[in-house]
Design an enzyme around this catalytic site. Sequence first.
Site, PDB file in Angstrom:
ATOM      1  CB  CYS A   5       0.482   1.931  10.743  1.00 30.33           C
ATOM      2  SG  CYS A   5       0.770   3.562  11.391  1.00 30.33           S
ATOM      3  CD  GLU A  28      -1.433  -0.266   3.594  1.00 33.25           C
ATOM      4  OE1 GLU A  28      -2.076  -1.330   3.648  1.00 33.25           O
ATOM      5  OE2 GLU A  28      -1.617   0.677   4.353  1.00 33.25           O
ATOM      6  CB  SER A  77      10.755   4.171  14.904  1.00 30.38           C
ATOM      7  OG  SER A  77      10.184   4.507  13.669  1.00 30.38           O
ATOM      8  CG  LEU A  78      13.863   7.049  20.817  1.00 30.43           C
ATOM      9  CD1 LEU A  78      15.110   6.245  20.509  1.00 30.43           C
ATOM     10  CD2 LEU A  78      14.256   8.467  21.267  1.00 30.43           C
ATOM     11  CG  HIS A  79       8.245   4.041  18.970  1.00 32.66           C
ATOM     12  ND1 HIS A  79       7.622   5.131  18.407  1.00 32.66           N
ATOM     13  CD2 HIS A  79       8.464   3.187  17.938  1.00 32.66           C
ATOM     14  CE1 HIS A  79       7.467   4.937  17.100  1.00 32.66           C
ATOM     15  NE2 HIS A  79       7.974   3.780  16.787  1.00 32.66           N
ATOM     16  CB  CYS A 126       7.263  -2.361  16.152  1.00 36.82           C
ATOM     17  SG  CYS A 126       8.910  -1.959  15.525  1.00 36.82           S
ATOM     18  CG  ASN A 178      -3.535   4.670  13.612  1.00 37.67           C
ATOM     19  OD1 ASN A 178      -4.727   4.576  13.369  1.00 37.67           O
ATOM     20  ND2 ASN A 178      -2.720   5.562  13.102  1.00 37.67           N
ATOM     21  CB  CYS A 185       3.181   7.471   2.839  1.00 40.44           C
ATOM     22  SG  CYS A 185       3.717   6.326   4.103  1.00 40.44           S
ATOM     23  CB  CYS A 213       3.878  -1.809  13.741  1.00 35.45           C
ATOM     24  SG  CYS A 213       3.942  -1.455  11.976  1.00 35.45           S
ATOM     25  N   GLY A 273       7.295  -1.997   5.801  1.00 31.80           N
ATOM     26  CA  GLY A 273       8.672  -2.468   5.637  1.00 31.80           C
ATOM     27  C   GLY A 273       9.693  -1.534   6.240  1.00 31.80           C
ATOM     28  CD  GLU A 274      14.074  -0.141   8.827  1.00 34.01           C
ATOM     29  OE1 GLU A 274      13.144   0.290   9.530  1.00 34.01           O
ATOM     30  OE2 GLU A 274      15.009   0.589   8.453  1.00 34.01           O
ATOM     31  CB  CYS A 294       7.629  -5.208   8.534  1.00 33.85           C
ATOM     32  SG  CYS A 294       8.993  -4.368   9.385  1.00 33.85           S
ATOM     33  CB  SER A 314      10.499   6.473   8.866  1.00 32.67           C
ATOM     34  OG  SER A 314      10.216   6.019  10.164  1.00 32.67           O
TER      35      SER A 314
HETATM   36  N1  SAH Z   1      10.159   0.642   9.437  1.00 34.51           N
HETATM   37  C1  SAH Z   1      10.113   2.081   9.528  1.00 34.51           C
HETATM   38  C2  SAH Z   1       8.823   2.657   8.928  1.00 34.51           C
HETATM   39  C3  SAH Z   1       7.646   2.264   9.740  1.00 34.51           C
HETATM   40  S1  SAH Z   1       6.129   3.137   9.724  1.00 34.51           S
HETATM   41  C4  SAH Z   1      10.224   2.510  10.974  1.00 34.51           C
HETATM   42  O1  SAH Z   1      10.153   1.656  11.846  1.00 34.51           O
HETATM   43  O2  SAH Z   1      10.411   3.693  11.230  1.00 34.51           O
HETATM   44  C5  SAH Z   1       6.371   4.750  10.309  1.00 34.51           C
HETATM   45  C6  SAH Z   1       6.102   5.009  11.778  1.00 34.51           C
HETATM   46  O3  SAH Z   1       4.786   4.615  12.205  1.00 34.51           O
HETATM   47  C7  SAH Z   1       7.082   4.288  12.683  1.00 34.51           C
HETATM   48  O4  SAH Z   1       7.569   5.216  13.622  1.00 34.51           O
HETATM   49  C8  SAH Z   1       6.210   3.252  13.340  1.00 34.51           C
HETATM   50  O5  SAH Z   1       6.739   2.818  14.562  1.00 34.51           O
HETATM   51  C9  SAH Z   1       4.888   3.985  13.484  1.00 34.51           C
HETATM   52  N2  SAH Z   1       3.743   3.102  13.722  1.00 34.51           N
HETATM   53  C10 SAH Z   1       3.546   1.851  13.277  1.00 34.51           C
HETATM   54  N3  SAH Z   1       2.375   1.352  13.702  1.00 34.51           N
HETATM   55  C11 SAH Z   1       1.786   2.318  14.438  1.00 34.51           C
HETATM   56  C12 SAH Z   1       0.542   2.416  15.150  1.00 34.51           C
HETATM   57  N4  SAH Z   1      -0.326   1.395  15.190  1.00 34.51           N
HETATM   58  N5  SAH Z   1       0.266   3.586  15.766  1.00 34.51           N
HETATM   59  C13 SAH Z   1       1.142   4.611  15.725  1.00 34.51           C
HETATM   60  N6  SAH Z   1       2.313   4.581  15.097  1.00 34.51           N
HETATM   61  C14 SAH Z   1       2.651   3.450  14.454  1.00 34.51           C
END
Ligand code: SAH
Length: 343
Positions: free
Chosen positions: A331, A90, A212-214, A114, A288, A103, A117, A157-158, A110, A189
């Site tokens: 996502c 997508e 992506s730190l989180h 995470c 999300n 995007c 995700c 994907g990464e 992937c 990202s």
């Molecule tokens: N593989 C890359 C791109 C991923 S998508 C990465 O990890 O950065 C882009 C961002 O959306 C990432 O920061 C990912 O952690 C975040 N993301 C994925 N699923 C999510 C969700 N359900 N709610 C909020 N953010 C989400």
Amino acid sequence: MNIKGLELSELESLVKAEGEPTYRGKQLFSWIHQKWVANYDEMTNLSKKTRETFSKTWPILNLPIDRTQRSEECDTVKYLFKLPDGEGVETVLMYFDNRLTVCLSTQAGCAYGCVFCASGVLGWKRNLDTWEIVDQVIQIQKKQKDRISNLVFMGTGEPLNNYDNVLKAIRILHHSMGLGIGMRHITLSTVGLVPMIKRLADEGHPIRLAVSLHAPNDSIREKLMPINKKYKIAELLEACAYYQSKIKRRMTFEYTLINEINDSPSLAHELAKVLKGMRCHVNLIPLNPMDEYPHRAPSSKKVNAFVAILEEHGIPTTVRQERGQDISAACGQLRRFVMKEGR
Ligand code: SAH
């Protein structure tokens, strides 16, 4: 091999090998990447013989659009593309101010898992070829009257785990004889693959890096992102500092806010401390929700409190307005929805 995945220099060698003059390479590149033709018959300045030779050896493949969904506000359109082997990816088109941002997905599925995700739920299938990345943009551009100005590698994907194909796609999409998208208008990202961040820094392209730190500490990050077992936060931040030393741009840290998991005021203070001295910006993404992860986004009051603390520490912070939730644009959710439904 699809001709859409070739750089200009490769096309030039190819036409030479076919006994054609080198400038044919430029003509082909421009037909494909500037005029977005779907087949050789549209290349009117090429002889019939040349078109026939090339269509036999170098077919032009086009990604068919399987489904399209438009958000109610009409500011987000999601495309599900069907790949030749039946996989789906997508791609989301977003209208911000006067800009068109796409995007992109870089892999089918992937591998990083995470926990919050959707992209990782079904695991990793394969890397996308260069042309499969490039064509997501071409097929969407063909349908617009305005030019696509920005790209974000934030789909499924990464991107740094499909490094060569992604970088090649970026060079093709950036080329002035093609779509000409500025490197500064491209954001990549990553989950935080340390050696690859360093390698990207050494390329010297002024791409904006988003990491992506989180979480501000290893114990929480490890629970959210399995990759943290391999690369700890300290090592990751060191790679980010290296990136900044080479690419003089402010970088972005993404932080998905999850109620009661990583949203407390003390974690906001801890995050500010960890990011001290970095030229960066924090992008908070309220979670999300998805079925497989039984948590929700914090209240807006909590989100605002988190923002206020970071700003108090002088860290520019934005909250990502999730777009297109009504069309599950966020996502990786459309792909998964379709796979679950059974195609
Ligand atoms: N593989 C890359 C791109 C991923 S998508 C990465 O990890 O950065 C882009 C961002 O959306 C990432 O920061 C990912 O952690 C975040 N993301 C994925 N699923 C999510 C969700 N359900 N709610 C909020 N953010 C989400």
